[in-house]
Design a protein around this motif. Structure first.
Motif, PDB file in Angstrom:
ATOM      1  N   UNK A  12       0.838  -1.198   0.000  1.00 44.86           N
ATOM      2  CA  UNK A  12       0.000   0.000   0.000  1.00 44.86           C
ATOM      3  C   UNK A  12       0.876   1.252   0.000  1.00 44.86           C
ATOM      4  N   UNK A  13       0.745   2.056  -1.022  1.00 48.48           N
ATOM      5  CA  UNK A  13       1.682   3.159  -1.225  1.00 48.48           C
ATOM      6  C   UNK A  13       1.073   4.511  -0.990  1.00 48.48           C
ATOM      7  N   UNK A  14       1.485   5.457  -1.796  1.00 48.58           N
ATOM      8  CA  UNK A  14       1.142   6.855  -1.574  1.00 48.58           C
ATOM      9  C   UNK A  14      -0.317   7.188  -1.842  1.00 48.58           C
ATOM     10  N   UNK A  15      -1.061   6.285  -2.454  1.00 50.30           N
ATOM     11  CA  UNK A  15      -2.468   6.589  -2.769  1.00 50.30           C
ATOM     12  C   UNK A  15      -3.274   6.840  -1.498  1.00 50.30           C
ATOM     13  N   UNK A  16      -2.909   6.135  -0.433  1.00 50.65           N
ATOM     14  CA  UNK A  16      -3.628   6.281   0.837  1.00 50.65           C
ATOM     15  C   UNK A  16      -3.439   7.705   1.383  1.00 50.65           C
ATOM     16  N   UNK A  18      -2.672  10.284  -0.405  1.00 53.92           N
ATOM     17  CA  UNK A  18      -3.366  11.180  -1.334  1.00 53.92           C
ATOM     18  C   UNK A  18      -4.837  11.301  -0.958  1.00 53.92           C
ATOM     19  N   UNK A  19      -5.445  10.178  -0.666  1.00 52.83           N
ATOM     20  CA  UNK A  19      -6.869  10.177  -0.336  1.00 52.83           C
ATOM     21  C   UNK A  19      -7.133  10.978   0.936  1.00 52.83           C
ATOM     22  N   UNK A  22      -6.723  14.696   0.333  1.00 55.19           N
ATOM     23  CA  UNK A  22      -7.833  15.221  -0.462  1.00 55.19           C
ATOM     24  C   UNK A  22      -9.096  15.385   0.371  1.00 55.19           C
ATOM     25  N   UNK A  23      -9.373  14.397   1.211  1.00 53.80           N
ATOM     26  CA  UNK A  23     -10.594  14.482   2.020  1.00 53.80           C
ATOM     27  C   UNK A  23     -10.589  15.719   2.897  1.00 53.80           C
ATOM     28  N   UNK A  25      -8.707  18.617   2.503  1.00 54.32           N
ATOM     29  CA  UNK A  25      -8.709  19.900   1.783  1.00 54.32           C
ATOM     30  C   UNK A  25     -10.063  20.156   1.119  1.00 54.32           C
ATOM     31  N   UNK A  26     -10.671  19.115   0.610  1.00 54.97           N
ATOM     32  CA  UNK A  26     -11.965  19.300  -0.063  1.00 54.97           C
ATOM     33  C   UNK A  26     -13.064  19.626   0.949  1.00 54.97           C
ATOM     34  N   UNK A  29     -12.686  23.287   1.592  1.00 56.49           N
ATOM     35  CA  UNK A  29     -13.093  24.128   0.461  1.00 56.49           C
ATOM     36  C   UNK A  29     -14.608  24.128   0.270  1.00 56.49           C
ATOM     37  N   UNK A  30     -15.244  22.999   0.566  1.00 59.89           N
ATOM     38  CA  UNK A  30     -16.705  22.945   0.447  1.00 59.89           C
ATOM     39  C   UNK A  30     -17.355  23.860   1.471  1.00 59.89           C
ATOM     40  N   UNK A  33     -17.126  27.444   0.297  1.00 66.40           N
ATOM     41  CA  UNK A  33     -17.991  27.911  -0.788  1.00 66.40           C
ATOM     42  C   UNK A  33     -19.478  27.838  -0.427  1.00 66.40           C
TER      43      UNK A  33
ATOM     44  N   UNK B 147      -4.240  13.805  -7.310  1.00 67.79           N
ATOM     45  CA  UNK B 147      -4.787  14.763  -6.332  1.00 67.79           C
ATOM     46  C   UNK B 147      -5.284  16.069  -6.936  1.00 67.79           C
ATOM     47  N   UNK B 189      -1.165  -1.636  -6.887  1.00 68.91           N
ATOM     48  CA  UNK B 189       0.072  -1.532  -6.113  1.00 68.91           C
ATOM     49  C   UNK B 189       0.020  -0.355  -5.146  1.00 68.91           C
ATOM     50  N   UNK B 190      -1.116   0.342  -5.088  1.00 69.71           N
ATOM     51  CA  UNK B 190      -1.275   1.395  -4.079  1.00 69.71           C
ATOM     52  C   UNK B 190      -0.652   2.721  -4.452  1.00 69.71           C
ATOM     53  N   UNK B 191      -0.246   2.877  -5.702  1.00 73.02           N
ATOM     54  CA  UNK B 191       0.373   4.145  -6.110  1.00 73.02           C
ATOM     55  C   UNK B 191      -0.641   5.108  -6.673  1.00 73.02           C
ATOM     56  N   UNK B 192      -1.840   4.617  -7.020  1.00 70.92           N
ATOM     57  CA  UNK B 192      -2.808   5.473  -7.691  1.00 70.92           C
ATOM     58  C   UNK B 192      -4.140   5.392  -6.967  1.00 70.92           C
ATOM     59  N   UNK B 193      -4.804   6.548  -6.827  1.00 70.71           N
ATOM     60  CA  UNK B 193      -6.139   6.585  -6.232  1.00 70.71           C
ATOM     61  C   UNK B 193      -7.049   5.626  -6.988  1.00 70.71           C
ATOM     62  N   UNK B 201     -14.696  10.483  -2.303  1.00 70.23           N
ATOM     63  CA  UNK B 201     -14.354  11.890  -2.082  1.00 70.23           C
ATOM     64  C   UNK B 201     -15.330  12.815  -2.794  1.00 70.23           C
TER      65      UNK B 201
END
Ligand SMILES: Nc1ncnc2c1ncn2[C@@H]1O[C@H](COP(=O)(O)OP(=O)(O)OP(=O)(O)O)[C@@H](O)[C@H]1O
Ligand SMILES: [Mg+2]
Lengths: 85, 268
Positions: A12-16, A18-19, A22-23, A25-26, A29-30, A33, B147, B189-193, B201
């Motif tokens: 499990x990499x950087x996507x977690x 990122x999510x 995002x949660x 910051x969004x 922002x919501x 607005x 992102x 592989x966990x690199x992409x949302x 979201x």
């Protein structure tokens, strides 16, 4: 759970990250607005006043605006720095 | 009334023009009289992707300024029947687009009997993007699993429900999320949302997932929208998207990594 799915989890990499980012910051922002136009400036003014008394960072102040049926609520949360012992 | 659909994203380079070309071609293939309009004034590109760049004489701004009639400016597509392209101007700037001018062109397209009007929005949230979404009944929000694209999509969703003609009438613009450039292997592989992450979201109904595919570059090289490449994964995914847009229930494909024979035996 077989060894294969265990292996998958380990990767499990950087996507977690990122999510999660995002949660947050969004959500902010919501709120901005959906609230009144003065909200961002109000937040800056409040920060400035508080900084006269205590050292705080931007993420320690949370200004939330919520629309209700009869009235709207402006909620202000300030996390003060740790007390010094 | 003609149904007006904006293809928008906020962020640049995520696949709006690729999508507008495939979408309008797919609608026309199914018999709907369709116009696709390039709102990217100053940076015309839809003509190249549709393969009609050498037949541009008049453009959208000429029509708005009454320098040409709509019939003179509309380019009949050479791949499918029922499809017409209205190119953007290369020389003007986006101020040439006004709500009145754009509205008049929409009314005229309606009078000409168009079923669908697809508006290819420029990137950003400035005038061009605003004009592209202004009269929309539906919005296809194109998002990459990345992102800044997801964040910009949320921004655009806010504008769709506050700054459009429909919003001002107290109505809503129907929203459809289209995820493009999706790589199942990188998601695994966990690199992409993942698709699920993005849906969680943005909370907008999903209308399709288009895989990252070499066929998209081939399509733009040859000037034939990728939906015409019926053997390609992206072409098929765009076709599924068009069918869903028209109300069919079509399962999502190309979401999983293709299993290799060995793994299939072991885990399949
Ligand atoms: N599914 C895909 N697989 C691979 N490449 C893609 C895919 N979709 C789009 N692309 C590529 O991404 C690039 C940008 O695509 P496109 O021009 O459609 O984006 P856009 O959102 O219209 O850009 P702009 O904001 O500049 O108008 C192009 O090079 C295109 O070939
Ligand atoms: Mg484009």
């Amino acid at each position: 759970m077989g060894w294969f799915s265990y292996f998958k989890q380990e990767k499990a990499g950087s996507a977690k990250v990122a999510k999660e980012r995002l949660q947050i910051v969004i959500a902010h922002e919501r709120l901005d607005r959906n609230g009144p136009e003065y909200l961002p400036q109000l937040r800056r003014d409040i920060m400035e006043v508080i900084r006269k008394y205590v050292a705080i960072t931007d993420d320690q102040v949370n200004v939330q605006y919520e629309k209700g049926s009869d009235f709207d609520v402006l909620e202000l949360n300030i996390a003060l720095p740790d007390r010094e012992h | 009334m003609s149904r007006i659909v904006v293809v928008t994203s906020g962020k640049g380079g995520v696949g709006k023009t690729t999508t507008s070309a495939a979408f309008s071609t797919g609608l026309a293939m199914r018999g709907y009289k369709t116009a696709v309009i390039d709102f990217d004034v100053g940076l015309r590109n839809l003509d190249l992707i549709m393969g009609c760049e050498r037949r541009v004489v008049y453009d959208f701004v000429n029509v708005i300024n009454n320098e040409a009639t709509l019939n003179q400016a509309l380019i009949r597509d050479k791949h499918v029947e029922n499809l017409y392209v209205l190119p953007a101007s290369q020389t003007r700037d986006k101020d040439a687009l006004t709500p009145e001018g754009v509205g008049r062109v929409m009314d005229e397209l309606h009078e000409l009997g168009f079923d669908f009007i697809v508006c290819d929005s420029p990137a950003g949230i400035e005038r061009g993007a605003h004009m592209a979404m202004y009269y929309a009944d539906d919005a296809v929000v194109v998002t990459n699993p990345e992102v800044s694209s997801v964040r910009d999509s949320d921004r655009i969703l806010g504008l769709l429900q506050s700054k459009t003609h429909r919003a001002k009438q107290g109505e809503t613009v129907r929203e459809h999320l289209l995820i493009t450039r999706y790589s199942p292997a990188r998601v695994q592989s966990g690199e992409m949302l993942s698709m699920e992450d993005i849906l969680e979201i943005l909370a907008v109904p999903l209308i399709g997932v288009i895989p990252e595919s070499q066929s998209v570059l081939q399509a733009s090289n040859s000037g034939a929208p990728v939906i015409l490449d019926k053997a390609s994964d992206a072409g098929q995914a765009y076709d599924d998207f068009v069918r869903r847009f028209l109300g069919e229930t079509v399962p999502h494909r190309f979401l999983e990594v293709e299993k290799k024979g060995f793994f299939k035996k072991l885990f399949g």
